[in-house]
Design a protein around this motif. Structure first.
Motif, PDB file in Angstrom:
ATOM      1  N   ARG A   1     -10.746   4.257  11.970  1.00 14.04           N
ATOM      2  CA  ARG A   1     -11.311   3.877  10.679  1.00 14.04           C
ATOM      3  C   ARG A   1     -10.253   3.988   9.570  1.00 14.04           C
ATOM      4  NH1 ARG A   1     -17.009   3.770  10.318  1.00 14.04           N
ATOM      5  NH2 ARG A   1     -17.730   2.747  12.208  1.00 14.04           N
ATOM      6  N   PRO A   2     -10.372   3.171   8.521  1.00 15.79           N
ATOM      7  CA  PRO A   2      -9.395   3.247   7.419  1.00 15.79           C
ATOM      8  C   PRO A   2      -9.226   4.668   6.895  1.00 15.79           C
ATOM      9  CG  PRO A   2     -10.818   1.338   7.122  1.00 15.79           C
ATOM     10  CD  PRO A   2     -11.358   2.096   8.312  1.00 15.79           C
ATOM     11  N   GLU A   3     -10.341   5.380   6.725  1.00 13.42           N
ATOM     12  CA  GLU A   3     -10.286   6.749   6.189  1.00 13.42           C
ATOM     13  C   GLU A   3      -9.531   7.681   7.103  1.00 13.42           C
ATOM     14  OE1 GLU A   3     -12.911   4.782   6.819  1.00 13.42           O
ATOM     15  OE2 GLU A   3     -14.724   5.673   5.967  1.00 13.42           O
TER      16      GLU A   3
ATOM     17  N   LYS B   1     -11.885   1.088  23.200  1.00 20.24           N
ATOM     18  CA  LYS B   1     -10.955   2.019  23.838  1.00 20.24           C
ATOM     19  C   LYS B   1     -11.730   3.257  24.255  1.00 20.24           C
ATOM     20  CE  LYS B   1      -7.471  -0.605  22.561  1.00 20.24           C
ATOM     21  NZ  LYS B   1      -6.614  -1.304  23.531  1.00 20.24           N
TER      22      LYS B   1
ATOM     23  N   ASP C   1     -12.400  -5.106  23.043  1.00 16.05           N
ATOM     24  CA  ASP C   1     -11.757  -4.442  21.904  1.00 16.05           C
ATOM     25  C   ASP C   1     -11.982  -2.942  21.873  1.00 16.05           C
ATOM     26  OD1 ASP C   1     -10.477  -6.502  20.145  1.00 16.05           O
ATOM     27  OD2 ASP C   1     -12.429  -7.421  20.439  1.00 16.05           O
TER      28      ASP C   1
ATOM     29  N   TRP D   1       0.816  -1.220   0.000  1.00 19.74           N
ATOM     30  CA  TRP D   1       0.000   0.000   0.000  1.00 19.74           C
ATOM     31  C   TRP D   1       0.851   1.273   0.000  1.00 19.74           C
ATOM     32  CZ3 TRP D   1      -0.175  -3.618   4.024  1.00 19.74           C
ATOM     33  CH2 TRP D   1       0.518  -3.255   5.180  1.00 19.74           C
TER      34      TRP D   1
ATOM     35  N   TYR E   1      -6.142   4.164   9.746  1.00 19.26           N
ATOM     36  CA  TYR E   1      -5.967   2.827  10.323  1.00 19.26           C
ATOM     37  C   TYR E   1      -4.672   2.190   9.847  1.00 19.26           C
ATOM     38  CZ  TYR E   1      -7.095  -2.106  11.323  1.00 19.26           C
ATOM     39  OH  TYR E   1      -7.083  -3.403  11.763  1.00 19.26           O
TER      40      TYR E   1
ATOM     41  N   TYR F   1      -4.656   5.157  17.887  1.00 27.23           N
ATOM     42  CA  TYR F   1      -5.063   3.890  17.263  1.00 27.23           C
ATOM     43  C   TYR F   1      -6.557   3.616  17.402  1.00 27.23           C
ATOM     44  CZ  TYR F   1      -3.746   2.601  22.079  1.00 27.23           C
ATOM     45  OH  TYR F   1      -3.596   2.571  23.437  1.00 27.23           O
ATOM     46  N   ALA F   2      -7.289   4.498  18.096  1.00 24.74           N
ATOM     47  CA  ALA F   2      -8.734   4.281  18.218  1.00 24.74           C
ATOM     48  C   ALA F   2      -9.490   5.595  18.105  1.00 24.74           C
ATOM     49  CB  ALA F   2      -9.081   3.586  19.532  1.00 24.74           C
TER      50      ALA F   2
ATOM     51  N   MET G   1     -17.161   2.215   7.130  1.00 23.87           N
ATOM     52  CA  MET G   1     -17.222   1.074   8.035  1.00 23.87           C
ATOM     53  C   MET G   1     -15.827   0.786   8.585  1.00 23.87           C
ATOM     54  SD  MET G   1     -20.293  -0.255   8.363  1.00 23.87           S
ATOM     55  CE  MET G   1     -20.172  -2.041   8.629  1.00 23.87           C
ATOM     56  N   PRO G   2     -15.742  -0.020   9.657  1.00 26.34           N
ATOM     57  CA  PRO G   2     -14.413  -0.383  10.164  1.00 26.34           C
ATOM     58  C   PRO G   2     -13.613  -1.158   9.124  1.00 26.34           C
ATOM     59  CG  PRO G   2     -16.119  -0.909  11.777  1.00 26.34           C
ATOM     60  CD  PRO G   2     -16.819  -0.558  10.501  1.00 26.34           C
ATOM     61  N   SER G   3     -12.309  -1.179   9.328  1.00 30.50           N
ATOM     62  CA  SER G   3     -11.444  -1.980   8.474  1.00 30.50           C
ATOM     63  C   SER G   3     -11.881  -3.444   8.494  1.00 30.50           C
ATOM     64  CB  SER G   3     -10.003  -1.877   8.984  1.00 30.50           C
ATOM     65  OG  SER G   3      -9.205  -2.901   8.428  1.00 30.50           O
ATOM     66  N   PRO G   4     -11.786  -4.128   7.362  1.00 33.09           N
ATOM     67  CA  PRO G   4     -12.090  -5.575   7.360  1.00 33.09           C
ATOM     68  C   PRO G   4     -11.223  -6.349   8.354  1.00 33.09           C
ATOM     69  CG  PRO G   4     -11.747  -4.748   5.120  1.00 33.09           C
ATOM     70  CD  PRO G   4     -11.421  -3.612   6.039  1.00 33.09           C
ATOM     71  N   HIS G   5     -10.060  -5.794   8.685  1.00 31.70           N
ATOM     72  CA  HIS G   5      -9.193  -6.464   9.670  1.00 31.70           C
ATOM     73  C   HIS G   5      -9.790  -6.443  11.076  1.00 31.70           C
ATOM     74  CE1 HIS G   5      -5.994  -6.700   6.671  1.00 31.70           C
ATOM     75  NE2 HIS G   5      -6.218  -5.439   6.383  1.00 31.70           N
ATOM     76  N   GLU G   6     -10.864  -5.671  11.274  1.00 29.71           N
ATOM     77  CA  GLU G   6     -11.495  -5.553  12.593  1.00 29.71           C
ATOM     78  C   GLU G   6     -12.830  -6.297  12.657  1.00 29.71           C
ATOM     79  OE1 GLU G   6     -10.073  -3.986  15.261  1.00 29.71           O
ATOM     80  OE2 GLU G   6      -8.303  -3.670  14.001  1.00 29.71           O
TER      81      GLU G   6
ATOM     82  N   ASP H   1      -5.435   0.195   2.018  1.00 30.94           N
ATOM     83  CA  ASP H   1      -5.904  -0.906   2.874  1.00 30.94           C
ATOM     84  C   ASP H   1      -4.685  -1.448   3.612  1.00 30.94           C
ATOM     85  OD1 ASP H   1      -7.059  -3.092   4.079  1.00 30.94           O
ATOM     86  OD2 ASP H   1      -7.070  -4.291   2.236  1.00 30.94           O
ATOM     87  N   VAL H   2      -4.495  -0.980   4.836  1.00 33.94           N
ATOM     88  CA  VAL H   2      -3.283  -1.316   5.596  1.00 33.94           C
ATOM     89  C   VAL H   2      -3.532  -2.538   6.477  1.00 33.94           C
ATOM     90  CG1 VAL H   2      -1.603  -0.467   7.281  1.00 33.94           C
ATOM     91  CG2 VAL H   2      -2.607   1.117   5.604  1.00 33.94           C
ATOM     92  N   ASP H   3      -2.630  -3.491   6.422  1.00 35.18           N
ATOM     93  CA  ASP H   3      -2.688  -4.675   7.288  1.00 35.18           C
ATOM     94  C   ASP H   3      -2.001  -4.339   8.616  1.00 35.18           C
ATOM     95  OD1 ASP H   3      -2.315  -7.022   8.665  1.00 35.18           O
ATOM     96  OD2 ASP H   3      -1.541  -8.151   6.939  1.00 35.18           O
ATOM     97  N   PRO H   4      -2.765  -4.313   9.700  1.00 35.33           N
ATOM     98  CA  PRO H   4      -2.174  -3.889  10.979  1.00 35.33           C
ATOM     99  C   PRO H   4      -1.064  -4.816  11.462  1.00 35.33           C
ATOM    100  CG  PRO H   4      -4.340  -4.848  11.336  1.00 35.33           C
ATOM    101  CD  PRO H   4      -4.167  -4.732   9.852  1.00 35.33           C
TER     102      PRO H   4
ATOM    103  N   ALA I   1     -11.358   0.690  16.825  1.00 42.22           N
ATOM    104  CA  ALA I   1     -10.143   0.921  16.046  1.00 42.22           C
ATOM    105  C   ALA I   1     -10.355   2.083  15.085  1.00 42.22           C
ATOM    106  CB  ALA I   1      -9.766  -0.341  15.280  1.00 42.22           C
TER     107      ALA I   1
END
Lengths: 436, 436
Positions: free
Chosen positions: B251-253, A109, A107, A61, B256, B243-244, A76-81, B128-131, B249
């Motif tokens: 959001r991607p936008e 915060k 999960d 990315w 994230y 981070y939240a 929406m939240p990341s698909p990783h969540e 689309d970042v993989d945490p 968590a």
């Protein structure tokens, strides 16, 4: 050290990628950056909490364009969540129409509960209410019975409050020593949102409450017609007729388009899909305040109209869903709340209540709101018994299980606010361990 | 009056439905309730704000079961609210990968912006970042360069703050007198969330900042490698590695899995998808702090590093998207914010700034956060010029357009915080009317 040299090399490569990617070095950098992938070492750790991460390569990315703006007009939240979601306990209720789902507290915060994962509690399922057809009626011992459309309600002065909302049955399974295996199920009928609406007192003033009026019946428009009797004192204090939640319209699960919120009181009194408020001179003794939402005492009698959710707290990290991965410094944190007002003090114990350390607050501290607290802890890898104990501004101290059972026996379902114990095992796993 | 009799009849029918639906009268009530549908009258109105709603019949959702609990493990707004969404302005940017979408402020209540509608601003699209792969590196003038995984970051003490986030270009089109036709477009690069993370000062302490270090470069991991130079004073004050957002968590936008938030400062400095912090002794003068995010003055020179978003406010009701439907009492409300600290005072004018009335705050008042204010107003149906003016705790007063242009000309894009005027027409419609 060779590891430190590898790290330095990687650090330089990543740094250069930021400064040169727009220039001629782009091609050569990428080659170099990727070549480093295999040989990267570990960061030097300054203390127990310090970074130990293996540096990865330059990820995909960073080397490409992302998706266009407004691809999702409602994000929406990341698909990783995707793991962060409400969950049910299959055996808990006979029917999913009259049941509950739980907030994934482990999960979360801060203190705001995202509207998408606020716990659900329905008595006749989730209705799809059309706000244009919905009306709120106030009648009974008033000079002017009135019916309000949503547009009418929006014309009145508006107030926003951050307040917790908790089902009084939260943790109810533990009265008889059942130990739910997750934080989500032991404490997850709990949430905290910014609620916006009109003070009930404002609407009552508009209707003109008659002399001798002492109670108000609040009734929902769902199929169950959920109803509760509310004392006039609360109605005239901070009871709120709510049409918005966390900045936007109330969610369907929370009573869209309008609900009652009695800050700090049993969630059940905060009637959803609110259609009717009747003013009277005595309580109505409806189903949900007689056969339910009462506390059976050892004497065989039951307490009723026990509105206030008293001071409570729980540790959210670590917890069963958040085991520890290794010894060293960690941030132990949790949530405290009281229906009586602000949280004043929280202590944390690592030895099952023998000794206590004062936690610090790490969020805004609003009355009748979740309050986030935390304390640094250096885990030596041995088993431990973790607890938290909240004190509110009235001086009320969260009781032990022993104190609670001495006062109320073990047949209750509601108002379980005992000090909660997580047993931390040597392998970092965490289990629910009820201590007296 | 016949209307009052019809109302009384309907009131009784609705009331009875709640009290009898569980008993034998269910069948007869339903018949009666539905029969009343056609003849229902109007509620008596006690004042200008009072209810005028036509009572509908007993709606379908009151006579049926709803959907089961946890049908949506992650809930969404009611379908009736589908209009509340982010929107773009087609002509504003050449490419949707480097563009902006706007927060629907007109439909929002309180101060929390729902994460799903927080405005977007990308320079190379949404990655689309993989945490699990993402790392944050701190290097440069530090004793111990460190690389943090997300798990590493979670081990440090956590802090939550409710803070506004605003693109410095918010309202930028109005510098040259363009008047956007909606509140969403005139002020919608604005939001306020509860942000949770680790204080940047905590991480810097872990790395050991060297003597002479005065600036930090923050760089994103997206394809644009967005980067900004941040003074060490801010890094050591309240800058947060987040981070939240609103309890869950990020959001991607919004970056994230991790971003920088500099409370009260230009949104552009709050670098998203944060991968690198370099500590140095001078600013880097990168692209986004030289060719962009500077203010061109009448002299031909440009201001740079103008970090603070100064006091600002806008009325959200009424506004172009929320016209008035009829004369009478309404609740006029809006949002105020200041990057310098708390909002101390807001005045509202109904005559284009000739006279002012003090508004009251109706939300929590946090430093560098959106603050909700409102004032009751009895609209007589005549045209009016509505304004709000914010003062923050430092005494800074939101300027007029005239004052702002006297100081900075009209060639800027950023830092437009002039008093905003809505022209209310006699038919209740509202338009953007820039007054000097």
């Amino acid at each position: 050290m060779q590891k430190q040299q590898q790290l330095d090399q990687w650090v330089r490569a990543v740094a250069e990628s930021g400064e040169k990617l727009n220039g001629a070095e782009r091609r050569s950098f990428l080659k170099n950056g990727l070549a480093l992938l295999g040989g990267a070492g570990l960061a030097g750790a300054a203390s127990g909490t310090a970074a130990q991460a293996m540096p990865p390569g330059i990820p995909s990315w960073t080397r490409s364009l992302g998706s266009a703006v407004n691809t999702n007009p409602y994000g929406m939240p990341s698909p990783h969540e995707s793991n962060v979601q409400r969950r049910t306990v299959e055996w808990l209720t006979a029917d999913k129409i009259a049941s509950v789902s739980f907030t994934p507290l482990a999960d979360l915060k801060g203190i705001i509960t995202p509207s998408g994962v606020v716990f659900e509690r329905y008595h006749a399922g989730l209705p799809d209410v059309d706000p244009n057809q919905h009306r709120l009626m106030i009648h009974g011992m008033v000079d002017r019975p009135l019916i309000f459309s949503m547009e009418d309600l929006m014309r009145f002065p508006s107030v926003s409050m951050i307040r917790f909302l908790e089902c009084p049955a939260n943790g109810g399974m533990e009265w008889r020593a059942a130990q739910m295996d997750r934080l989500q199920f032991s404490h997850g009928m709990l949430s905290c949102c910014e609620w916006t609406g009109v003070l009930l007192s404002t609407l009552l003033q508009e209707c003109g409450v008659q002399k001798g009026a002492k109670w108000i019946l609040a009734e929902g428009s769902d199929g169950s017609h959920m109803s509760r009797s509310i004392p006039m004192e609360k109605a005239m204090d901070d009871a709120l007729i709510v049409y918005a939640q966390n900045g936007e319209a109330l969610r369907p699960e929370q009573g869209y388009p309008v609900r009652l919120i009695n800050p700090g009181w049993e969630g059940n009194t905060c009637v959803k899909w609110l259609r009717r408020l009747e003013v009277g001179d005595q309580p109505w003794y409806h189903r949900e305040e007689t056969s339910k939402y009462t506390d059976l005492l050892p004497s065989g009698k039951a307490r009723e109209f026990t509105f206030v959710q008293e001071a409570n707290s729980v540790l959210t990290n670590p917890c069963p869903e958040k085991p520890l991965t290794k010894p060293g410094k960690i941030w132990v944190e949790g949530l405290a709340w009281s229906g009586r007002g602000r949280i004043k003090h929280v202590d944390v114990s690592f030895d099952g209540g023998v000794s206590w350390r004062e936690a610090r607050f790490t969020s805004v501290v609003e009355p009748r709101a979740l309050t986030r607290f935390g304390v640094e802890w250096d885990w030596n890898g041995n088993p431990a018994l973790l607890q938290s104990r909240a004190v509110d501004e009235t001086g009320y101290v969260q009781p032990t299980y022993g104190q609670l059972r001495d006062a109320r026996g073990s047949s209750s379902i509601y108002h379980k606010n005992a000090i909660h114990t997580w047993k931390l095992n040597g392998d970092g796993s965490v289990v629910n361990a009820q201590l007296a």
